[in-house]
Design a protein around this motif. Structure first.
Motif, PDB file in Angstrom:
ATOM      1  N   ARG A   1       0.824  -1.208   0.000  1.00 44.67           N
ATOM      2  CA  ARG A   1       0.000   0.000   0.000  1.00 44.67           C
ATOM      3  C   ARG A   1       0.860   1.261   0.000  1.00 44.67           C
ATOM      4  O   ARG A   1       0.575   2.220  -0.743  1.00 44.67           O
ATOM      5  CB  ARG A   1      -0.951  -0.001   1.194  1.00 44.67           C
TER       6      ARG A   1
ATOM      7  N   CYS B   1       2.348   1.802  -3.448  1.00 43.22           N
ATOM      8  CA  CYS B   1       1.357   2.328  -4.392  1.00 43.22           C
ATOM      9  C   CYS B   1       1.013   3.786  -4.075  1.00 43.22           C
ATOM     10  O   CYS B   1       0.795   4.594  -4.989  1.00 43.22           O
ATOM     11  CB  CYS B   1       0.100   1.458  -4.373  1.00 43.22           C
TER      12      CYS B   1
ATOM     13  N   LYS C   1       1.261   7.054  -6.527  1.00 49.89           N
ATOM     14  CA  LYS C   1       0.118   7.957  -6.717  1.00 49.89           C
ATOM     15  C   LYS C   1       0.506   9.395  -6.409  1.00 49.89           C
ATOM     16  O   LYS C   1       0.179  10.326  -7.168  1.00 49.89           O
ATOM     17  CB  LYS C   1      -1.027   7.512  -5.800  1.00 49.89           C
TER      18      LYS C   1
ATOM     19  N   GLY D   1      -0.367  -0.314 -13.033  1.00 49.98           N
ATOM     20  CA  GLY D   1       0.152  -1.457 -12.290  1.00 49.98           C
ATOM     21  C   GLY D   1       0.487  -2.563 -13.262  1.00 49.98           C
ATOM     22  O   GLY D   1      -0.399  -3.052 -13.973  1.00 49.98           O
TER      23      GLY D   1
ATOM     24  N   VAL E   1       3.795   1.139 -11.183  1.00 54.50           N
ATOM     25  CA  VAL E   1       4.186   0.220 -10.124  1.00 54.50           C
ATOM     26  C   VAL E   1       4.404  -1.136 -10.773  1.00 54.50           C
ATOM     27  O   VAL E   1       3.498  -1.697 -11.398  1.00 54.50           O
ATOM     28  CB  VAL E   1       3.121   0.116  -9.020  1.00 54.50           C
TER      29      VAL E   1
ATOM     30  N   GLN F   1       7.936   2.680  -9.166  1.00 54.03           N
ATOM     31  CA  GLN F   1       8.006   1.862  -7.970  1.00 54.03           C
ATOM     32  C   GLN F   1       8.090   0.386  -8.355  1.00 54.03           C
ATOM     33  O   GLN F   1       7.484  -0.044  -9.343  1.00 54.03           O
ATOM     34  CB  GLN F   1       6.783   2.088  -7.075  1.00 54.03           C
TER      35      GLN F   1
ATOM     36  N   PHE G   1      -1.890  -6.396  -4.346  1.00 58.16           N
ATOM     37  CA  PHE G   1      -1.585  -5.414  -5.383  1.00 58.16           C
ATOM     38  C   PHE G   1      -2.774  -5.238  -6.330  1.00 58.16           C
ATOM     39  O   PHE G   1      -3.099  -4.118  -6.752  1.00 58.16           O
ATOM     40  CB  PHE G   1      -0.341  -5.870  -6.144  1.00 58.16           C
TER      41      PHE G   1
ATOM     42  N   MET H   1      -5.652  -2.607  -5.129  1.00 58.38           N
ATOM     43  CA  MET H   1      -5.288  -1.263  -4.693  1.00 58.38           C
ATOM     44  C   MET H   1      -6.143  -0.199  -5.392  1.00 58.38           C
ATOM     45  O   MET H   1      -5.637   0.751  -6.007  1.00 58.38           O
ATOM     46  CB  MET H   1      -3.799  -1.013  -4.932  1.00 58.38           C
TER      47      MET H   1
ATOM     48  N   LEU I   1      -5.576   3.809  -5.731  1.00 62.63           N
ATOM     49  CA  LEU I   1      -4.147   4.087  -5.862  1.00 62.63           C
ATOM     50  C   LEU I   1      -3.625   3.665  -7.232  1.00 62.63           C
ATOM     51  O   LEU I   1      -2.803   4.355  -7.835  1.00 62.63           O
ATOM     52  CB  LEU I   1      -3.363   3.384  -4.756  1.00 62.63           C
ATOM     53  N   ILE I   2      -4.086   2.518  -7.704  1.00 66.09           N
ATOM     54  CA  ILE I   2      -3.728   2.017  -9.029  1.00 66.09           C
ATOM     55  C   ILE I   2      -4.924   2.217  -9.946  1.00 66.09           C
ATOM     56  O   ILE I   2      -6.047   1.834  -9.615  1.00 66.09           O
ATOM     57  CB  ILE I   2      -3.357   0.522  -8.968  1.00 66.09           C
TER      58      ILE I   2
END
Length: 418
Positions: free
Chosen positions: A4, A7, A11, A114, A139, A172, A185, A188, A191-192
């Motif tokens: 988290r 991510c 963001k 992602g 990410v 990342q 993942f 998320m 965030l993603i």
């Protein structure tokens, strides 16, 4: 660092890359290309660590392998992106409505990409490059098989960006290679913005089943080459051998061969012998076995096909073979068994070619050309993030424009709605 937090960092820094100018993005791409070259020894040493600890089949090792030639090809692909126009800020369309509002549909980044993928460290570099050029944060979550390679690549690039005065936290890398980490993942949300899986059918299905974040699906490749009754035999064999054997492991390599019944009576043996010369094992349908037996041809490279063979993505020196009655049956077979990736018809008959191109339900369809051309670089898109076999948002090689969305910018002069 938790997934988290990783991510969240991407963001938080996504607006830095989104708001970078085209000049700044190109400068960052050149820094990345230079960093890959300058840190080649370190990257190859870490790649060797991965290979030495990897107990996998040969085709998997080939995907994992980096060498000087591949490093240079990757660096050149980054530099190729410099030549391409950035899609960000493009006005896709504009119009003025009756009340005087002027509306522009403007291309913008997706946000945070992602990427979840398996043993291809080159994907790490491609993803970073495409993210930079398209103004997205990224990410990365590779597999444990390529962990040392991926760390070396990301470390080299981020250090070089920072040394040149750029923020690098829009890039990342997740080093947690557990199944639980992968599932976390995929969830998320907020965030993603999109998950892009790239790898085996098992990986893609896992993402489809577990992700709550929107998915841009890349596909596996059961690609077909079909010899129609009016195919040129020499041209056709050249295309087939390239599609099957130029490289075995890419998803755009041919895995299935179809031959028109009339054509097979005259040319099947020559086609089979060309494949056998390349040590390709052929899993043949009953009709093909009968034709070969009638010509007293026996080889250890000829095996009877099962139903599963027509669905198979071998990634090896193997191919399925089926004789069909006509172009309509070939189309029906492909639409049933293929992964809707890339399929080819070999023919000098324009009507047959046009029917095939219109009715085969695949992302890329070819007439008299190898399926190996299904590639962003070969299409002139620069690097690609994968080849989509879905139909929403993107299909075929996904490059810069496929990593964008759009928004509407509306200009008025005090208008109010009544």
């Amino acid at each position: 660092m938790s997934i988290r937090v990783i991510c969240q960092r991407a963001k938080e820094n996504s607006y830095c890359i989104a708001n970078s100018t085209a000049f700044e993005k190109n400068k960052m791409l050149q820094i990345c290309a230079d960093a890959i070259r300058q840190n080649q020894r370190y990257i190859l040493a870490e790649n060797k660590r991965d290979i030495e600890s990897c107990n996998r089949p040969a085709h998997f090792i080939d995907r994992l392998l980096l060498n000087k030639e591949r490093i240079e090809d990757i660096a050149k692909s980054l530099e190729k992106l410099l030549e391409l126009k950035s899609p960000i800020g493009e006005i896709i369309e504009e119009f003025t409505v009756e009340n005087g509002l002027h509306i522009e549909k403007v291309r913008v980044p997706l946000g945070v990409l992602g990427i979840i993928y398996e043993a291809r460290p080159n994907v790490t570099i491609d993803a970073i490059a495409l993210a930079i050029k398209s103004g997205n944060a990224v990410v990365l979550r590779g597999s444990k098989d390529a962990l040392h390679s991926n760390i070396a690549i990301v470390e080299s690039i981020k250090k070089a960006l920072i040394a040149n005065g750029y923020t690098a936290d829009f890039i990342q890398l997740i080093t947690d290679s557990s199944r639980e980490g992968a599932t976390a993942f995929m969830k998320m949300n907020g965030l993603i913005d999109v998950i892009i899986p790239r790898g085996s059918a098992g990986l893609i299905q896992s993402v489809l089943q577990n992700a709550t974040v929107p998915i841009l699906e890349t596909g596996t490749g059961n690609c077909h080459v079909y010899f129609e009754k009016d195919a040129d035999i020499e041209k056709g064999i050249s295309v087939l051998i390239n599609a099957k054997t130029q490289r075995l492991t890419p998803c755009n390599s041919c895995e299935s061969l179809l031959i028109d019944e009339v054509y097979a009576k005259q040319h099947l043996l020559k086609i089979v012998q060309a494949l056998i010369e390349k040590e390709v094992t052929i899993y043949a349908c009953n009709r093909a076995m009968t034709v070969l037996e009638s010509q007293n041809f026996v080889s250890k490279y000829i095996q009877p096909a099962t139903e599963e063979d027509f669905y198979a993505e071998y990634l090896d020196k193997k191919i399925s073979l089926k004789i069909v009655n006509n172009v309509q049956e070939a189309i029906a077979h492909i639409n049933q068994y293929s992964t809707h990736h890339s399929d080819c018809i070999l023919t000098e008959n324009e009507d047959a070619a046009n029917l095939f191109l219109a009715q085969v339900d695949s992302a890329v369809v070819y007439h008299n050309a190898s399926t190996r051309f299904s590639d962003g670089f070969e299409f002139g898109f620069g690097a690609e993030i994968g080849i989509s076999t879905q139909k929403l948002h993107a299909r075929g090689p996904m490059a810069l424009k496929e990593l964008t969305s759009y928004k509407y910018c509306v200009r008025g002069n005090g208008q109010i709605r009544t």
